[in-house]
Write a protein that holds these residues in place. Structure first.
Motif, PDB file in Angstrom:
ATOM      1  N   PRO A  85      38.098  20.480  48.923  1.00  0.00           N
ATOM      2  CA  PRO A  85      38.903  21.287  49.854  1.00  0.00           C
ATOM      3  C   PRO A  85      39.433  22.522  49.122  1.00  0.00           C
ATOM      4  O   PRO A  85      39.322  22.608  47.893  1.00  0.00           O
ATOM      5  N   PRO A  86      40.016  23.478  49.832  1.00  0.00           N
ATOM      6  CA  PRO A  86      40.552  24.672  49.171  1.00  0.00           C
ATOM      7  C   PRO A  86      41.470  24.296  47.998  1.00  0.00           C
ATOM      8  O   PRO A  86      42.331  23.429  48.119  1.00  0.00           O
ATOM      9  N   LEU A  87      41.229  24.935  46.866  1.00  0.00           N
ATOM     10  CA  LEU A  87      41.923  24.703  45.593  1.00  0.00           C
ATOM     11  C   LEU A  87      41.732  23.292  45.053  1.00  0.00           C
ATOM     12  O   LEU A  87      42.296  22.937  44.023  1.00  0.00           O
ATOM     13  N   GLY A  88      40.912  22.505  45.694  1.00  0.00           N
ATOM     14  CA  GLY A  88      40.705  21.132  45.259  1.00  0.00           C
ATOM     15  C   GLY A  88      40.058  21.026  43.893  1.00  0.00           C
ATOM     16  O   GLY A  88      40.443  20.184  43.074  1.00  0.00           O
ATOM     17  N   PHE A  89      39.063  21.881  43.627  1.00  0.00           N
ATOM     18  CA  PHE A  89      38.443  21.801  42.316  1.00  0.00           C
ATOM     19  C   PHE A  89      39.396  22.253  41.224  1.00  0.00           C
ATOM     20  O   PHE A  89      39.453  21.650  40.150  1.00  0.00           O
ATOM     21  N   GLN A  90      40.165  23.304  41.478  1.00  0.00           N
ATOM     22  CA  GLN A  90      41.106  23.772  40.471  1.00  0.00           C
ATOM     23  C   GLN A  90      42.117  22.674  40.127  1.00  0.00           C
ATOM     24  O   GLN A  90      42.473  22.491  38.965  1.00  0.00           O
ATOM     25  N   LEU A  91      42.552  21.930  41.133  1.00  0.00           N
ATOM     26  CA  LEU A  91      43.476  20.819  40.880  1.00  0.00           C
ATOM     27  C   LEU A  91      42.780  19.697  40.109  1.00  0.00           C
ATOM     28  O   LEU A  91      43.386  19.087  39.221  1.00  0.00           O
ATOM     29  N   GLU A  92      41.529  19.438  40.423  1.00  0.00           N
ATOM     30  CA  GLU A  92      40.758  18.432  39.685  1.00  0.00           C
ATOM     31  C   GLU A  92      40.566  18.864  38.235  1.00  0.00           C
ATOM     32  O   GLU A  92      40.689  18.061  37.305  1.00  0.00           O
ATOM     33  N   TYR A  93      40.258  20.124  38.029  1.00  0.00           N
ATOM     34  CA  TYR A  93      40.104  20.678  36.676  1.00  0.00           C
ATOM     35  C   TYR A  93      41.405  20.479  35.890  1.00  0.00           C
ATOM     36  O   TYR A  93      41.383  19.983  34.755  1.00  0.00           O
ATOM     37  N   ALA A  94      42.524  20.835  36.491  1.00  0.00           N
ATOM     38  CA  ALA A  94      43.827  20.674  35.822  1.00  0.00           C
ATOM     39  C   ALA A  94      44.115  19.204  35.529  1.00  0.00           C
ATOM     40  O   ALA A  94      44.610  18.872  34.444  1.00  0.00           O
ATOM     41  N   ARG A  95      43.794  18.334  36.468  1.00  0.00           N
ATOM     42  CA  ARG A  95      44.034  16.900  36.261  1.00  0.00           C
ATOM     43  C   ARG A  95      43.207  16.381  35.088  1.00  0.00           C
ATOM     44  O   ARG A  95      43.704  15.663  34.233  1.00  0.00           O
ATOM     45  N   ARG A  96      41.944  16.778  35.036  1.00  0.00           N
ATOM     46  CA  ARG A  96      41.068  16.271  33.977  1.00  0.00           C
ATOM     47  C   ARG A  96      41.388  16.861  32.611  1.00  0.00           C
ATOM     48  O   ARG A  96      41.060  16.257  31.593  1.00  0.00           O
TER      49      ARG A  96
END
Length: 119
Positions: A95-106
């Motif tokens: 979803p929107p900004l979902g990958f950026q949040l996943e990147y930050a989480r990882r």
């Protein structure tokens, strides 16, 4: 290990939409092709100009071939180059900004000081 070569891969692949798609669909083959044909080409120079010594080590090759951006960060790849390429590769799957949040989480396990990104 060559942080320069890791960053060069991230930079050049991210700037070519066809290479982004190729890297998304078949990362191992793309990494192998890029290393064989592009790694020793000098940036911003005619094709006749090249070096002969640059190659990925096994850890770099494996991290690139498996889209393992936390491992690339740990190896010293520049986080901005890593983020921009993997946004192009994976953003459509979130979803929107979902990958950026996943990147930050990882990457949250990394604390200061971050791995050295100097080349």
């Amino acid at each position: 290990m060559s942080k320069y070569l890791l960053n060069k891969f991230l930079f050049t692949v991210d700037r070519d939409p066809e290479l982004v798609e190729r890297y998304r669909e078949d990362p191992a083959a793309t990494v192998r092709w890029w290393e064989e044909t592009q790694a020793n080409r000098l940036l911003n120079c005619p094709e006749v100009e090249s070096s002969t010594w640059l190659e990925f080590d096994d850890a770099e090759r494996e991290a690139l071939a498996s889209h393992d951006y936390p491992a690339l960060f740990e190896l010293g790849a520049h986080p901005f180059l890593t983020l921009t390429l993997f946004i192009a590769v994976f953003e459509r799957d979130h979803p929107p900004l979902g990958f950026q949040l996943e990147y930050a989480r990882r990457l949250a396990r990394f604390g200061l000081p971050y791995p050295d990104i100097a080349t």
